[in-house]
Scaffold this motif. Structure first.
Motif, PDB file in Angstrom:
ATOM      1  N   ASP A 245     -57.277  44.506  51.467  1.00  0.00           N
ATOM      2  CA  ASP A 245     -58.226  43.505  51.985  1.00  0.00           C
ATOM      3  C   ASP A 245     -59.387  44.535  52.156  1.00  0.00           C
ATOM      4  O   ASP A 245     -60.302  44.349  52.842  1.00  0.00           O
ATOM      5  CB  ASP A 245     -57.949  42.544  52.858  1.00  0.00           C
ATOM      6  N   ASP A 246     -58.549  45.531  53.352  1.00  0.00           N
ATOM      7  CA  ASP A 246     -58.997  46.570  54.003  1.00  0.00           C
ATOM      8  C   ASP A 246     -60.039  47.914  53.043  1.00  0.00           C
ATOM      9  O   ASP A 246     -61.187  47.911  54.033  1.00  0.00           O
ATOM     10  CB  ASP A 246     -57.689  47.367  54.583  1.00  0.00           C
ATOM     11  N   LEU A 247     -59.420  47.955  52.305  1.00  0.00           N
ATOM     12  CA  LEU A 247     -60.063  48.940  51.138  1.00  0.00           C
ATOM     13  C   LEU A 247     -60.987  48.500  50.849  1.00  0.00           C
ATOM     14  O   LEU A 247     -61.830  49.055  51.181  1.00  0.00           O
ATOM     15  CB  LEU A 247     -59.017  49.363  50.298  1.00  0.00           C
ATOM     16  N   LEU A 248     -61.033  46.900  50.232  1.00  0.00           N
ATOM     17  CA  LEU A 248     -62.498  46.411  49.766  1.00  0.00           C
ATOM     18  C   LEU A 248     -63.365  45.717  50.660  1.00  0.00           C
ATOM     19  O   LEU A 248     -64.504  45.956  50.577  1.00  0.00           O
ATOM     20  CB  LEU A 248     -61.906  45.177  49.196  1.00  0.00           C
ATOM     21  N   SER A 249     -63.091  46.333  52.232  1.00  0.00           N
ATOM     22  CA  SER A 249     -63.987  45.086  53.561  1.00  0.00           C
ATOM     23  C   SER A 249     -64.185  47.080  53.724  1.00  0.00           C
ATOM     24  O   SER A 249     -65.187  46.851  54.565  1.00  0.00           O
ATOM     25  CB  SER A 249     -63.749  44.466  54.023  1.00  0.00           C
ATOM     26  N   ALA A 250     -64.009  48.188  53.866  1.00  0.00           N
ATOM     27  CA  ALA A 250     -63.819  49.251  54.520  1.00  0.00           C
ATOM     28  C   ALA A 250     -65.656  49.359  53.896  1.00  0.00           C
ATOM     29  O   ALA A 250     -66.263  49.304  52.814  1.00  0.00           O
ATOM     30  CB  ALA A 250     -63.890  50.728  54.164  1.00  0.00           C
ATOM     31  N   GLN A 251     -66.030  50.662  55.097  1.00  0.00           N
ATOM     32  CA  GLN A 251     -67.882  50.738  54.322  1.00  0.00           C
ATOM     33  C   GLN A 251     -68.052  51.019  53.258  1.00  0.00           C
ATOM     34  O   GLN A 251     -69.021  51.305  52.729  1.00  0.00           O
ATOM     35  CB  GLN A 251     -68.222  50.954  55.821  1.00  0.00           C
ATOM     36  N   ARG A 252     -67.281  52.124  52.786  1.00  0.00           N
ATOM     37  CA  ARG A 252     -67.255  53.433  51.530  1.00  0.00           C
ATOM     38  C   ARG A 252     -67.219  52.225  50.011  1.00  0.00           C
ATOM     39  O   ARG A 252     -66.107  50.810  50.310  1.00  0.00           O
ATOM     40  CB  ARG A 252     -65.762  53.830  51.223  1.00  0.00           C
ATOM     41  N   LEU A 253     -68.428  51.985  49.876  1.00  0.00           N
ATOM     42  CA  LEU A 253     -68.234  51.135  48.052  1.00  0.00           C
ATOM     43  C   LEU A 253     -67.251  51.359  47.470  1.00  0.00           C
ATOM     44  O   LEU A 253     -67.106  52.975  47.064  1.00  0.00           O
ATOM     45  CB  LEU A 253     -69.079  51.197  47.941  1.00  0.00           C
ATOM     46  N   VAL A 254     -65.722  50.558  47.702  1.00  0.00           N
ATOM     47  CA  VAL A 254     -64.926  50.800  46.509  1.00  0.00           C
ATOM     48  C   VAL A 254     -64.671  49.544  45.476  1.00  0.00           C
ATOM     49  O   VAL A 254     -64.510  49.031  45.144  1.00  0.00           O
ATOM     50  CB  VAL A 254     -63.694  50.961  46.793  1.00  0.00           C
ATOM     51  N   ARG A 255     -64.564  50.069  43.414  1.00  0.00           N
ATOM     52  CA  ARG A 255     -64.232  48.769  43.036  1.00  0.00           C
ATOM     53  C   ARG A 255     -62.937  49.229  42.613  1.00  0.00           C
ATOM     54  O   ARG A 255     -62.182  50.780  41.610  1.00  0.00           O
ATOM     55  CB  ARG A 255     -65.447  48.946  41.544  1.00  0.00           C
ATOM     56  N   VAL A 256     -61.651  48.463  42.398  1.00  0.00           N
ATOM     57  CA  VAL A 256     -60.712  48.097  42.362  1.00  0.00           C
ATOM     58  C   VAL A 256     -60.653  48.379  40.389  1.00  0.00           C
ATOM     59  O   VAL A 256     -61.471  47.064  39.935  1.00  0.00           O
ATOM     60  CB  VAL A 256     -59.781  47.134  42.780  1.00  0.00           C
ATOM     61  N   ASP A 257     -60.315  49.614  39.854  1.00  0.00           N
ATOM     62  CA  ASP A 257     -60.346  49.056  38.071  1.00  0.00           C
ATOM     63  C   ASP A 257     -59.107  48.475  37.696  1.00  0.00           C
ATOM     64  O   ASP A 257     -58.900  48.033  36.978  1.00  0.00           O
ATOM     65  CB  ASP A 257     -60.626  50.139  37.783  1.00  0.00           C
ATOM     66  N   SER A 258     -57.810  48.793  37.837  1.00  0.00           N
ATOM     67  CA  SER A 258     -56.076  48.577  37.344  1.00  0.00           C
ATOM     68  C   SER A 258     -55.476  48.740  39.089  1.00  0.00           C
ATOM     69  O   SER A 258     -56.047  48.903  39.756  1.00  0.00           O
ATOM     70  CB  SER A 258     -56.354  49.797  36.457  1.00  0.00           C
ATOM     71  N   VAL A 259     -54.834  47.158  38.357  1.00  0.00           N
ATOM     72  CA  VAL A 259     -53.787  47.402  39.058  1.00  0.00           C
ATOM     73  C   VAL A 259     -52.454  46.631  39.003  1.00  0.00           C
ATOM     74  O   VAL A 259     -52.015  46.744  38.072  1.00  0.00           O
ATOM     75  CB  VAL A 259     -53.602  45.735  40.398  1.00  0.00           C
ATOM     76  N   ASP A 260     -51.222  47.924  38.949  1.00  0.00           N
ATOM     77  CA  ASP A 260     -49.852  48.035  38.383  1.00  0.00           C
ATOM     78  C   ASP A 260     -48.826  47.686  39.434  1.00  0.00           C
ATOM     79  O   ASP A 260     -48.649  48.200  40.458  1.00  0.00           O
ATOM     80  CB  ASP A 260     -49.516  48.936  37.237  1.00  0.00           C
ATOM     81  N   LEU A 261     -48.352  46.517  39.064  1.00  0.00           N
ATOM     82  CA  LEU A 261     -47.549  45.999  40.403  1.00  0.00           C
ATOM     83  C   LEU A 261     -45.410  46.304  40.182  1.00  0.00           C
ATOM     84  O   LEU A 261     -45.798  45.525  38.502  1.00  0.00           O
ATOM     85  CB  LEU A 261     -47.811  44.827  40.609  1.00  0.00           C
ATOM     86  N   ALA A 262     -45.321  46.159  40.849  1.00  0.00           N
ATOM     87  CA  ALA A 262     -43.518  46.321  40.168  1.00  0.00           C
ATOM     88  C   ALA A 262     -42.322  45.637  41.715  1.00  0.00           C
ATOM     89  O   ALA A 262     -43.214  45.954  42.561  1.00  0.00           O
ATOM     90  CB  ALA A 262     -43.097  47.541  39.711  1.00  0.00           C
ATOM     91  N   ALA A 263     -42.041  45.258  41.615  1.00  0.00           N
ATOM     92  CA  ALA A 263     -41.046  45.301  42.555  1.00  0.00           C
ATOM     93  C   ALA A 263     -40.021  44.300  42.457  1.00  0.00           C
ATOM     94  O   ALA A 263     -38.971  45.403  41.617  1.00  0.00           O
ATOM     95  CB  ALA A 263     -41.089  43.217  43.136  1.00  0.00           C
TER      96      ALA A 263
END
Length: 165
Positions: free
Chosen positions: A98-116
């Protein structure tokens, strides 16, 4: 005469309005410059990632910039992909994203891989994000500021000429 004083008062009022507009435009351009800086500023982005990770309680294990690419969008920018590896509980990871996507710098998430890890409750996240910068050697924000200054100067000159006539 009263007519000349009235005309000069209008010129002064219009000049002040132009100055206020220029200040507002400069503020908007500074915001744009933060979102899409003149250079990729990878070091600044890495600092941002580590600050956001510390604030959210996630642990960053790697930040790996990849090759720059020229964007094909109408507002052509240079796009730099960055691979991020981080770890944290669900709430911390969500806060980081949330913080990364709302930071002043324009950032786009291209992919996410999760493991728990069920035993610890940790999430291991592999992200690839894109950050944008101005293309090549251009300085679009500087050019826009110069254009705005010229427009205000031209408007003030036109008003002055009208007042003198």
């Amino acid at each position: 005469s009263d007519a000349e004083l009235g005309a000069l008062a209008l010129v002064l009022e219009d000049s002040r309005t132009g100055d206020a507009q220029l200040v507002a435009m400069n503020a908007q351009l500074e915001q744009l410059s933060s979102a899409v800086p003149a250079t990729p500023d990878i070091a600044g982005f890495i600092r941002l990632v580590h600050t956001l990770a510390a604030d959210s309680g996630t642990i960053v294990s790697s930040v790996t910039p990849q090759a720059e690419q020229q964007s094909t969008a109408a507002a052509a920018t240079t796009v730099t992909s960055v691979a991020l590896s981080l770890e944290g509980d669900f709430a911390a990871v969500m806060a980081f994203l949330d913080d990364l996507l709302s930071a002043q710098r324009l950032v786009r998430v291209d992919s996410v891989d999760l493991a728990a890890d069920d035993s610890t409750g940790s999430l291991f996240v592999e992200l690839v994000v894109s950050i944008h910068s101005e293309p090549g050697d251009t300085n679009l924000v500087g050019e826009l500021l110069s254009q705005a200054d010229r427009q205000v100067d031209d408007a003030a000159t036109g008003l002055t000429l009208e007042a003198n006539n």
